[in-house]
Motif scaffolding. Structure first.
Motif: not given
Length: 236
Positions: A184-186, A209-210
């Protein structure tokens, strides 16, 4: 911290009491310790079941601290006799074993899922600090004021713990739940955490996210696991 402080401070003087006051050679001390530890373990089992299965954690926790206080009083009053020492040690280990088993579980359940490791690290550090302080203070008290002062110190510090424990809130009975939600992105991670919080039974949701992982605290009795699994690439 207090639990392991007591363990260490007591065992600064208990071997001396066994040997000097009761005439039991150090090589035979295990004959005293082994049965009281074993019986203390058996005594704690029903209360662990009561705390976990019947959701009576606060009552059991506060009660165990109260029993620990009773043990220190018994060791102070009757530690100079074999019967008094055996009773005091049994009561001590019944409470000690119960708290030793329930405290890590309580810390893990109450800490946010994504920092549970950090919380347990702080918990373990406090144990080691208690061992150090208990040994140092117990040794100093014994040298300057005698054996009884060590048990009186235990009474005082457990009384403070008991008063503090009595004010604790009833713990929430939540379970950890982990979802693999994919990278995911933030922004999407924040949005996903909000969506997860809208699922019935989800009390806490953090998406890293990471890592592509969602760390949840859920109420097992009311959670909609089917709805949760719809968010996951694969459940963990």
């Amino acid at each position: 911290f207090v639990l392991h402080l007591l363990l260490m401070s007591n065992w600064v003087v208990l071997p001396l009491q066994l040997q000097n006051q009761l005439g039991i050679d150090a090589s035979n001390h295990w004959r005293i310790y082994l049965p009281v530890v074993f019986l203390g373990f058996l005594a704690m089992v029903p209360f662990i079941i009561l705390a976990e299965k019947r959701q009576r954690m606060k009552g059991v926790f506060v009660g165990a601290v109260g029993v620990l206080l009773l043990a220190e009083i018994l060791l102070y009053w009757n530690g100079g006799t074999m019967t008094g020492l055996l009773v005091g040690l049994f009561v001590f280990f019944a409470a000690f074993n119960l708290l030793e088993a329930s405290l890590p579980s309580l810390v893990a359940k109450q800490s946010p899922s994504h920092i549970k490791g950090t919380a347990m690290g702080v918990y373990s550090t406090s144990q080691f600090m208690g061992i150090f302080v208990g040994g140092a203070v117990g040794g100093w008290l014994h040298e300057h004021y005698g054996m009884d002062s060590v048990f009186l110190f235990g009474v005082a510090i457990v009384l403070v713990w008991l008063l503090s424990a009595a004010t604790m809130q009833q713990p929430k009975y939540l379970a950890s739940y982990v979802l693999n939600v994919g990278h995911q992105d933030q922004a999407s991670a924040t949005d996903l955490a909000g969506q997860l919080m809208s699922v019935p039974g989800v009390m806490e949701a953090v998406v890293i996210a990471n890592e592509g992982m969602a760390y949840l605290k859920i109420d097992k009795q009311s959670v909609d696991e089917v709805a949760l699994d719809a968010f996951s690439v694969s459940s963990v």
